[in-house]
Design a protein around this motif. Structure first.
Motif, mmCIF file in Angstrom:
data_model
loop_
_atom_site.group_PDB
_atom_site.id
_atom_site.type_symbol
_atom_site.label_atom_id
_atom_site.label_comp_id
_atom_site.label_asym_id
_atom_site.label_seq_id
_atom_site.Cartn_x
_atom_site.Cartn_y
_atom_site.Cartn_z
ATOM 1 N N SER A 2 37.301 72.466 26.720
ATOM 2 C CA SER A 2 37.022 73.333 27.868
ATOM 3 C C SER A 2 35.518 73.399 28.132
ATOM 4 O O SER A 2 34.699 73.117 27.255
ATOM 5 C CB SER A 2 37.571 74.730 27.618
ATOM 6 N N LEU A 3 35.178 73.810 29.346
ATOM 7 C CA LEU A 3 33.762 73.962 29.693
ATOM 8 C C LEU A 3 33.127 75.062 28.857
ATOM 9 O O LEU A 3 31.970 74.940 28.446
ATOM 10 C CB LEU A 3 33.615 74.267 31.183
ATOM 11 N N SER A 4 33.872 76.129 28.592
ATOM 12 C CA SER A 4 33.358 77.209 27.742
ATOM 13 C C SER A 4 33.000 76.663 26.364
ATOM 14 O O SER A 4 31.958 77.020 25.801
ATOM 15 C CB SER A 4 34.400 78.314 27.577
ATOM 16 N N ASP A 75 32.354 76.753 34.866
ATOM 17 C CA ASP A 75 33.310 77.491 34.035
ATOM 18 C C ASP A 75 33.752 78.772 34.745
ATOM 19 O O ASP A 75 34.942 79.098 34.782
ATOM 20 C CB ASP A 75 32.682 77.809 32.676
ATOM 21 N N ARG A 79 37.522 79.605 36.079
ATOM 22 C CA ARG A 79 38.225 80.833 35.694
ATOM 23 C C ARG A 79 38.703 81.589 36.936
ATOM 24 O O ARG A 79 39.803 82.143 36.942
ATOM 25 C CB ARG A 79 37.352 81.718 34.801
ATOM 26 N N THR A 124 33.001 68.578 34.158
ATOM 27 C CA THR A 124 33.007 69.563 35.249
ATOM 28 C C THR A 124 33.819 69.058 36.432
ATOM 29 O O THR A 124 34.550 69.825 37.049
ATOM 30 C CB THR A 124 31.577 69.929 35.695
ATOM 31 N N ALA A 127 37.421 69.524 35.541
ATOM 32 C CA ALA A 127 37.811 70.939 35.582
ATOM 33 C C ALA A 127 37.997 71.414 37.027
ATOM 34 O O ALA A 127 38.948 72.141 37.329
ATOM 35 C CB ALA A 127 36.765 71.789 34.863
#
Length: 193
Positions: A2-4, A75, A79, A124, A127
Motif C-alpha cells: 500500500s501507499l501508506s 494515499d 482513502r 501511485t 492506486a
C-alpha cells in the motif's frame, strides 16, 4: 504494498525523528502549493522549524521530498475513493473525479517534476487506477458512461484538462464539466449481456 506502507518505510523509527519527518512533509505540502516546485529546501526547512541537515537526513534530495509528498497525497486521495458509499454509480464516479481534479490542481507543481522513472510512479498510478477502474466500470454497466470509454480514457482526459492554464477555478471546473458531459451517453446504454 500500500501507499501508506511505502511512506511508512521512509519514516524514521524514533519519535522525535518522526515528528521532524512529518513537520518537513507538512511544510513541503504548503510550500509547494504556495510557491511551486522550485521552492528551496532551505525555505521548507525554515517553515518546518528544523535545520537543513535534518531535512536532508530524512529527504536526501529534492525529488525524494517531492515523492514523499506525492505518496502521502495520493494515499489520502485513495482513502477518499475507498470511502465513497454513494449508491448512484454516476454520482460516485463524479465525486471521485471532482476530488481528483482538486488533487491535481493542488499537486500540479509536484506532478510536473516527477516522471515515469520515479520510484513512486507505478505504485501511485496503480492506486489511482485501482479506484478509477471499478467506478468507471460500475457507471458504464449502469448505462451512465459510454460503452466505448474506459477508466484509462477518462483519467487521461482529466490529466490533460487539469494540466491546462485557467483564469480561475470556475473555468477549470467548467472544463471538467465538459469532460463529464462527454463521457455520458447521449441516450442511456446498457452493455450487451
Amino acid at each position: 504494498m500500500s501507499l501508506s506502507a511505502l511512506l511508512e518505510e521512509r519514516r524514521p523509527q524514533r519519535a522525535d525523528a518522526r515528528r521532524n519527518f512529518d513537520a518537513v512533509l507538512d511544510a513541503a505540502v504548503l510550500a509547494y502549493a504556495e510557491l511551486g516546485a522550485g521552492v528551496g529546501m532551505e525555505e521548507i526547512a525554515r517553515r518546518a522549524g528544523v535545520g537543513v541537515a535534518t531535512l536532508y537526513r530524512n529527504f536526501p534530495t529534492r525529488i525524494a521530498l517531492m515523492e514523499a509528498v506525492y505518496l502521502a497525497a495520493v494515499d489520502e486521495l485513495v482513502r477518499f475513493g475507498e470511502s465513497i458509499e454513494e449508491p448512484d454509480p454516476w454520482r460516485a464516479l463524479e465525486m471521485w473525479l471532482l476530488k481528483f481534479v482538486d488533487f491535481m490542481r493542488t499537486k500540479h507543481p509536484i506532478v510536473t517534476v516527477l516522471t515515469e522513472s520515479s520510484v513512486v510512479y507505478v505504485p501511485t498510478r496503480d492506486a489511482i487506477y485501482g479506484i478509477a477502474d471499478p467506478l468507471v466500470e460500475r457507471a458504464r454497466h449502469a448505462g451512465e458512461v459510454r460503452l466505448d470509454v474506459d477508466a484509462d480514457d477518462v483519467m487521461r482526459v482529466i490529466f490533460a484538462v487539469t494540466g491546462g492554464l485557467y483564469r480561475d477555478d470556475a473555468q477549470l471546473h467548467g472544463a471538467v464539466r465538459i469532460v463529464l458531459d462527454g463521457i455520458r451517453p447521449r441516450v442511456p446504454q446498457r452493455p450487451a449481456r
